[in-house]
Scaffold this motif. Structure first.
Motif, short mmCIF file in Angstrom:
data_model
loop_
_atom_site.label_atom_id
_atom_site.label_comp_id
_atom_site.label_asym_id
_atom_site.label_seq_id
_atom_site.Cartn_x
_atom_site.Cartn_y
_atom_site.Cartn_z
N SER A 211 -11.37 0.89 0.57
CA SER A 211 -10.14 0.46 -0.37
C SER A 211 -8.83 0.74 0.02
N VAL A 212 -7.75 0.39 -0.82
CA VAL A 212 -6.46 0.79 -0.81
C VAL A 212 -6.48 2.66 -0.68
N GLU A 213 -7.25 3.00 -1.50
CA GLU A 213 -7.06 4.60 -1.38
C GLU A 213 -7.75 4.99 -0.08
N SER A 214 -8.90 4.50 0.42
CA SER A 214 -9.26 4.92 1.78
C SER A 214 -8.50 4.81 2.87
N LYS B 202 -10.27 -2.12 -4.43
CA LYS B 202 -8.94 -1.32 -5.01
C LYS B 202 -9.19 -0.01 -4.67
N THR B 203 -10.51 0.47 -5.04
CA THR B 203 -10.85 2.02 -4.97
C THR B 203 -12.02 2.33 -4.19
N ILE C 46 -9.19 -2.77 3.96
CA ILE C 46 -8.78 -2.74 2.45
C ILE C 46 -9.70 -4.16 1.96
N ILE D 204 3.48 4.47 -1.18
CA ILE D 204 3.42 5.31 -1.98
C ILE D 204 4.77 5.70 -2.36
N ARG E 79 -2.50 8.37 6.50
CA ARG E 79 -2.08 9.72 6.48
C ARG E 79 -2.34 10.37 7.59
N ILE F 24 0.90 -1.23 -0.04
CA ILE F 24 -0.06 -0.06 0.00
C ILE F 24 0.64 1.22 -0.07
N ARG G 108 -5.08 4.54 2.55
CA ARG G 108 -3.97 5.22 2.55
C ARG G 108 -4.32 6.49 3.34
N GLU G 109 -5.62 7.06 2.96
CA GLU G 109 -5.88 8.54 3.37
C GLU G 109 -5.69 8.43 4.86
#
Ligand code: UTP
Length: 408
Positions: free
Chosen positions: A393-396, A388-389, A385, A117, A402, A115, A398-399
């Motif tokens: 998801s991987v996106e949420s 994917k999106t 997760i 970046i 952060r 996951i 990652r957020e």
């Protein structure tokens, strides 16, 4: 098992088509098929035509959770009890990593998904890092048991080895495998994955303790003096594992199981809901949630079923031994099942084409006398997760990483 015995077993369950290509097979392939027929639990197939009965529930009523404010007010007491238990070696962790992760769309085990970046950050690595926080805090190594399946065991164990167990002490990590279940079309006929292989899928995350017993892992647990097992999902990269405050709260409330819960973000959010069923603790899966439950209100006008589970439970080991002989309900779930067509060509369907049969860890809760629903801060502990999106998801995730200051 010889051919005649296999024939009889298949005949009993109406599955004789499994032997359709038998005469074309080499001796080795024949042996492999007979072995699989012998090992496959076909009892589950009897349920395909009773899907609605399998889903039937008892009388559902609300169950309140220990809220964030209540936990905060007793934090010191809970932390002390939890840290003492961990230091005394009474707490072990169980990572459920036998799932297929089909929604993520990768054939590799979910935990090996990167996951990161700007650098590599694997899902397994995030989990080990979180567990290391508690190892450091308590100055105690915690036994970690990792459940895999036939589909991902080699890949999972090899990955941990290649990555040097992400700094964890390998003697504290034990792998064991769950069982598989046959996958069928909508009429309950098993699909063939190859001419000598029945299509199978992991039999759900509910068989984990039974599989631990089969693999002799429970003996290890008893020898180590572990009294509590923190079971958790692979796909939540913010998962707090062996969280001392949660451990302390479960022990001090003398509960058979503690369940981390979050306040749901919408009535139809796709997470299981904690409640009472016929007066006992229970969890209703999101796809089994009725409109009535979704819209029900308590006396103050708030949603009556507002706490969802995040697949993080702390089980009293003794209580698990007491319930292990009980049969958990079977969940029959639609799925895309790869198969061979009439001509023997492999097909990977784009849409669901049949059922998989699963037992779920959440059904264990109903077998236990007492459950502590323990509220956690959603954005701090829950970043699943699944896709994917989009949502979960991987996106949420990652957020959320952060937001929590985790470098990716
Ligand atoms: P999910 O219900 O998300 O299933 O698993 P999955 O198989 O990983 O993903 P999809 O539905 O195919 O996309 C929740 C947790 O239970 C584990 C998973 O690895 C995950 O940690 N699990 C699930 C098992 O260990 N075994 C199973 O048979 C199913």
């Amino acid at each position: 098992m010889d051919y005649n015995e296999a024939y009889k077993k298949l005949e009993k369950y109406g599955q004789l088509h499994v032997l359709k290509y038998y005469d074309e097979l080499t001796n080795e392939e024949k042996a492999a098929l007979l072995k699989q027929i012998e090992e496959t639990d076909m009892e589950v197939l009897l349920n395909a035509s009773h899907k609605d009965e399998a889903d039937a529930k008892g009388k559902i009523t609300p169950l309140s959770a220990m809220t964030l404010a209540e936990i905060e007010s007793k934090k010191d007491e809970f932390m002390k009890a939890g840290i003492d238990a961990i230091k005394a070696g009474k707490v072990g962790a169980v990572l459920l990593a036998g799932g297929m992760g089909t929604r993520l769309g990768s054939d590799a085990p979910k935990g090996v998904y990167n996951i990161g970046i700007t650098k590599e950050v694997y899902i397994f690595e995030r989990l080990i890092d979180n567990l290391m926080d508690v190892v450091k805090l308590t100055d105690t190594w915690i036994h970690l048991f990792v459940m895999t399946s036939d589909k991902n065991h080699e890949a999972t164990t090899a990955f941990f080895k290649e990555k040097n167990y992400f700094g964890y002490r390998p003697e504290y990590i034990t792998f064991f495998m769950q069982d598989m279940a046959p996958a069928t079309d909508y009429d309950g006929k098993v699909y063939m994955e190859a001419k000598n292989k029945i299509s199978t899928s992991p039999n759900g995350n509910g068989g984990w303790f039974l599989s631990m017993m089969k693999w002799g892992v429970v003996d290890k647990i008893r020898e180590a003096g572990i009294e509590w097992l923190n079971v958790f999902a692979v796909d939540n990269v913010l998962q707090r594992i062996a969280d001392p405050c949660f451990v302390g709260a479960t022990i001090l409330t003398d509960s058979d199981v503690g369940s981390k819960v979050v306040c749901k973000n919408a009535p139809d959010e796709k997470i299981g809901v904690i409640c009472l069923e016929d007066g006992r603790p229970s969890i209703v899966e999101y796809y089994e949630l009725t409109d009535e439950m979704m819209n029900a209100k308590d006396e103050s006008g708030n949603p009556a079923y507002s706490y969802g589970v995040i697949l993080n439970y702390l089980f009293r080991e003794k209580a698990l031994e007491d319930i292990v002989a009980k049969k958990l309900p079977l969940h029959i779930v639609e799925k895309k099942i790869p198969y061979i067509d009439e001509a023997g060509n492999p097909i990977k369907p784009e849409e669901p084409n049949g059922y998989k049969y699963e037992q779920l860890v959440l059904d264990m809760i109903h077998e236990l006398d007492s459950c502590l629903p323990y509220e956690v801060k959603r954005n701090y502990e829950f970043a699943p997760i699944k896709n994917k999106t989009g949502v979960d998801s991987v996106e949420s995730a990652r957020e959320l990483c952060r937001e929590n200051g985790i470098e990716l």
